[in-house]
Design an enzyme around this catalytic site. Structure first.
Site, PDB file in Angstrom:
ATOM      1  N   GLY A   1      54.387  47.222  39.105  1.00 33.58           N
ATOM      2  CA  GLY A   1      54.783  48.581  37.895  1.00 33.58           C
ATOM      3  C   GLY A   1      54.520  49.888  38.502  1.00 33.58           C
ATOM      4  O   GLY A   1      53.916  50.773  37.688  1.00 33.58           O
ATOM      5  N   ALA A   2      54.835  50.374  39.822  1.00 34.49           N
ATOM      6  CA  ALA A   2      54.425  51.424  40.453  1.00 34.49           C
ATOM      7  C   ALA A   2      55.479  52.617  40.105  1.00 34.49           C
ATOM      8  O   ALA A   2      55.309  53.676  40.605  1.00 34.49           O
ATOM      9  CB  ALA A   2      54.143  51.177  41.820  1.00 34.49           C
ATOM     10  N   SER A   3      56.712  52.167  39.399  1.00 31.77           N
ATOM     11  CA  SER A   3      57.401  53.167  39.283  1.00 31.77           C
ATOM     12  C   SER A   3      57.073  54.474  38.386  1.00 31.77           C
ATOM     13  O   SER A   3      57.938  55.648  38.430  1.00 31.77           O
ATOM     14  CB  SER A   3      58.909  52.666  38.856  1.00 31.77           C
ATOM     15  OG  SER A   3      58.384  51.557  37.688  1.00 31.77           O
ATOM     16  N   ARG A   4      56.181  54.029  37.522  1.00 31.69           N
ATOM     17  CA  ARG A   4      55.951  55.176  36.377  1.00 31.69           C
ATOM     18  C   ARG A   4      54.246  54.876  36.172  1.00 31.69           C
ATOM     19  O   ARG A   4      53.711  53.978  36.361  1.00 31.69           O
ATOM     20  CB  ARG A   4      56.712  54.826  35.169  1.00 31.69           C
ATOM     21  CG  ARG A   4      58.167  55.075  35.311  1.00 31.69           C
ATOM     22  CD  ARG A   4      58.873  55.025  33.958  1.00 31.69           C
ATOM     23  NE  ARG A   4      58.908  53.544  33.480  1.00 31.69           N
ATOM     24  CZ  ARG A   4      58.184  53.042  32.249  1.00 31.69           C
ATOM     25  NH1 ARG A   4      57.664  53.700  31.443  1.00 31.69           N
ATOM     26  NH2 ARG A   4      58.531  51.693  32.044  1.00 31.69           N
TER      27      ARG A   4
ATOM     28  N   SER B   1      42.806  46.674  29.526  1.00 33.24           N
ATOM     29  CA  SER B   1      43.044  47.768  28.394  1.00 33.24           C
ATOM     30  C   SER B   1      41.773  47.684  27.412  1.00 33.24           C
ATOM     31  O   SER B   1      41.050  46.708  27.138  1.00 33.24           O
ATOM     32  CB  SER B   1      44.173  47.579  27.630  1.00 33.24           C
ATOM     33  OG  SER B   1      44.024  48.487  26.303  1.00 33.24           O
TER      34      SER B   1
ATOM     35  N   ALA C   1      45.572  40.805  22.542  1.00 35.03           N
ATOM     36  CA  ALA C   1      45.250  39.266  23.077  1.00 35.03           C
ATOM     37  C   ALA C   1      45.641  38.774  24.634  1.00 35.03           C
ATOM     38  O   ALA C   1      44.963  38.395  25.492  1.00 35.03           O
ATOM     39  CB  ALA C   1      45.971  38.263  22.282  1.00 35.03           C
TER      40      ALA C   1
ATOM     41  N   TYR D   1      49.324  42.430  22.129  1.00 34.62           N
ATOM     42  CA  TYR D   1      49.130  43.150  23.276  1.00 34.62           C
ATOM     43  C   TYR D   1      47.389  42.865  23.417  1.00 34.62           C
ATOM     44  O   TYR D   1      47.005  42.668  24.801  1.00 34.62           O
ATOM     45  CB  TYR D   1      49.268  44.609  22.993  1.00 34.62           C
ATOM     46  CG  TYR D   1      49.085  45.574  24.019  1.00 34.62           C
ATOM     47  CD1 TYR D   1      49.610  45.613  25.243  1.00 34.62           C
ATOM     48  CD2 TYR D   1      47.731  46.431  23.823  1.00 34.62           C
ATOM     49  CE1 TYR D   1      49.454  46.290  26.365  1.00 34.62           C
ATOM     50  CE2 TYR D   1      47.523  47.109  25.169  1.00 34.62           C
ATOM     51  CZ  TYR D   1      48.207  47.221  26.321  1.00 34.62           C
ATOM     52  OH  TYR D   1      47.994  48.074  27.463  1.00 34.62           O
TER      53      TYR D   1
HETATM   54  P1  NAP Z   1      54.042  52.620  31.645  1.00 34.88           P
HETATM   55  O1  NAP Z   1      54.318  54.118  32.137  1.00 34.88           O
HETATM   56  O2  NAP Z   1      54.957  52.230  30.578  1.00 34.88           O
HETATM   57  O3  NAP Z   1      54.563  52.009  33.042  1.00 34.88           O
HETATM   58  C1  NAP Z   1      54.658  50.402  32.909  1.00 34.88           C
HETATM   59  C2  NAP Z   1      55.131  49.947  34.290  1.00 34.88           C
HETATM   60  O4  NAP Z   1      55.388  48.711  34.316  1.00 34.88           O
HETATM   61  C3  NAP Z   1      56.499  50.694  35.154  1.00 34.88           C
HETATM   62  O5  NAP Z   1      56.385  50.985  36.161  1.00 34.88           O
HETATM   63  C4  NAP Z   1      57.418  49.370  34.775  1.00 34.88           C
HETATM   64  O6  NAP Z   1      58.695  49.182  35.421  1.00 34.88           O
HETATM   65  C5  NAP Z   1      56.357  48.242  34.939  1.00 34.88           C
HETATM   66  N1  NAP Z   1      56.916  46.950  34.139  1.00 34.88           N
HETATM   67  C6  NAP Z   1      57.181  46.408  33.080  1.00 34.88           C
HETATM   68  N2  NAP Z   1      57.605  45.324  32.982  1.00 34.88           N
HETATM   69  C7  NAP Z   1      57.715  44.832  34.215  1.00 34.88           C
HETATM   70  C8  NAP Z   1      58.160  43.626  34.631  1.00 34.88           C
HETATM   71  N3  NAP Z   1      58.449  42.452  34.028  1.00 34.88           N
HETATM   72  N4  NAP Z   1      57.979  43.369  36.176  1.00 34.88           N
HETATM   73  C9  NAP Z   1      57.465  44.197  36.890  1.00 34.88           C
HETATM   74  N5  NAP Z   1      57.037  45.713  36.570  1.00 34.88           N
HETATM   75  C10 NAP Z   1      57.236  45.754  35.047  1.00 34.88           C
HETATM   76  O7  NAP Z   1      52.702  52.150  31.428  1.00 34.88           O
HETATM   77  P2  NAP Z   1      51.355  52.760  31.873  1.00 34.88           P
HETATM   78  O8  NAP Z   1      50.575  53.451  30.716  1.00 34.88           O
HETATM   79  O9  NAP Z   1      51.443  53.480  33.381  1.00 34.88           O
HETATM   80  O10 NAP Z   1      50.639  51.375  32.105  1.00 34.88           O
HETATM   81  C11 NAP Z   1      50.142  50.632  33.186  1.00 34.88           C
HETATM   82  C12 NAP Z   1      49.328  49.527  32.933  1.00 34.88           C
HETATM   83  O11 NAP Z   1      48.028  50.224  32.093  1.00 34.88           O
HETATM   84  C13 NAP Z   1      49.700  48.405  31.893  1.00 34.88           C
HETATM   85  O12 NAP Z   1      49.260  47.242  32.304  1.00 34.88           O
HETATM   86  C14 NAP Z   1      48.955  48.902  30.517  1.00 34.88           C
HETATM   87  O13 NAP Z   1      49.062  47.637  29.626  1.00 34.88           O
HETATM   88  C15 NAP Z   1      47.746  49.530  31.092  1.00 34.88           C
HETATM   89  N6  NAP Z   1      47.142  50.295  30.109  1.00 34.88           N
HETATM   90  C16 NAP Z   1      47.749  51.474  29.833  1.00 34.88           C
HETATM   91  C17 NAP Z   1      47.105  52.368  28.910  1.00 34.88           C
HETATM   92  C18 NAP Z   1      47.620  53.813  28.489  1.00 34.88           C
HETATM   93  O14 NAP Z   1      47.121  54.291  27.507  1.00 34.88           O
HETATM   94  N7  NAP Z   1      48.915  54.099  28.939  1.00 34.88           N
HETATM   95  C19 NAP Z   1      45.569  52.196  28.458  1.00 34.88           C
HETATM   96  C20 NAP Z   1      45.222  50.968  28.596  1.00 34.88           C
HETATM   97  C21 NAP Z   1      46.017  50.079  29.703  1.00 34.88           C
HETATM   98  P3  NAP Z   1      60.063  49.793  35.228  1.00 34.88           P
HETATM   99  O15 NAP Z   1      59.826  51.092  34.689  1.00 34.88           O
HETATM  100  O16 NAP Z   1      60.498  49.999  36.807  1.00 34.88           O
HETATM  101  O17 NAP Z   1      60.705  48.599  34.751  1.00 34.88           O
END
Ligand code: NAP
Length: 244
Positions: A9-12, A139, A154, A152
């Site tokens: 999930g490194a695209s964003r 998280s 859980a 989420y």
């Molecule tokens: P995000 O900006 O929504 O990015 C999510 C990433 O996950 C995207 O690169 C997406 O890829 C990838 N992804 C989703 N489904 C996938 C799949 N089936 N296979 C491979 N890649 C997949 O989210 P983020 O905020 O950076 O979150 C990253 C991590 O941090 C997650 O595990 C999230 O639960 C955790 N987190 C985030 C926060 C927050 O406040 N943002 C807080 C706590 C924990 P594509 O776009 O290419 O589909």
């Protein structure tokens, strides 16, 4: 010799920032993405400009065949994966009574089965070479639970249990398994929050700010480095004091 890191999930968001910081710190970087081809290509070009040895691989972490293919492509290019960052994740806000079986399965398939798939695929080689590091992104909601995010929360709690158990099992093979449990981070995942909700979250955070993807990437960089060789089975929660 340069180490190779795979970031799912490194695209964003957090994954993208983690790729950039690891590239800047001399790692070979494998970028996994699922749907965001354009963003992944942009990141790939940015890392190339940084003179990073980089590869981008499409794959759905829910699908074991796709994960194994992805890992094999990376082995063919770099020979090894030294560090696995299980970052790919999805979130959803719904009343518990409105969560469908599909909603439930999506959270668990991506957030924890995806980690299971990637770990099982990389571990045989790590165990053989008696070294490796796995960093799982959980998280704060996996620690405290969040209203309207039972599925989420859980799934993210499962990531913590998974991390601790696997750390015990593979510690004797000199493999560290740790968990980062971010607080509120400004990424697409939180784009549903309006300005007033963001302000409220900031005012409930002792440091008075929400986090950036870079704040989390810095912690991943530390856990990926030799400075963290004696750390395993731990949950580090960069959250501005929101959860203490
Ligand atoms: P995000 O900006 O929504 O990015 C999510 C990433 O996950 C995207 O690169 C997406 O890829 C990838 N992804 C989703 N489904 C996938 C799949 N089936 N296979 C491979 N890649 C997949 O989210 P983020 O905020 O950076 O979150 C990253 C991590 O941090 C997650 O595990 C999230 O639960 C955790 N987190 C985030 C926060 C927050 O406040 N943002 C807080 C706590 C924990 P594509 O776009 O290419 O589909």
């Amino acid at each position: 010799m340069k180490k190779t890191v795979l970031i799912t999930g490194a695209s964003r968001g957090i994954g993208r920032e983690t790729a950039k910081i690891l590239a800047a710190n001399n790692f070979n970087v494998a970028i996994n993405y699922y749907k965001s081809e354009e963003e992944a290509e942009k990141l790939y070009c940015q890392l190339l400009d940084m003179k990073c040895d980089v590869i981008k691989v499409q794959g759905d972490v829910r699908n074991r065949v796709q994960v194994d293919n992805m890992i094999n492509i990376i082995y063919r290019r770099f020979g090894n994966i030294d560090i696995l960052v299980n970052n790919a994740g999805v979130a959803q806000q719904k009343l518990f009574t409105d969560i469908s079986e599909d909603d439930w399965n999506l959270m668990f398939d991506v957030n924890i089965k995806g980690i299971f798939n990637c770990c099982q695929s990389v571990l045989p080689k790590m165990i053989n070479s008696k070294k490796g590091k796995i960093i799982n992104i959980s998280s704060i909601w996996g620690i405290t639970g969040s209203s309207c995010e039972v599925h989420y929360s859980a799934s993210k709690a499962a990531v913590i249990g998974f991390t601790k158990a696997l750390a015990k099992e593979v510690g004797p093979s000199n493999i560290q398994v740790n968990c980062v449990a971010p607080g509120i981070i400004e990424t697409d995942m939180n784009s549903h929050l309006d300005a007033s909700a963001m302000e409220e979250l900031k005012s409930n955070t002792p440091l008075g700010v929400v986090g950036s993807a870079r704040d989390i990437a810095e912690v991943v960089l530390f856990l990926a480095s030799n400075k963290a060789n004696f750390i395993t089975g731990q949950v580090i929660s960069p959250n501005g004091g929101f959860v203490i």
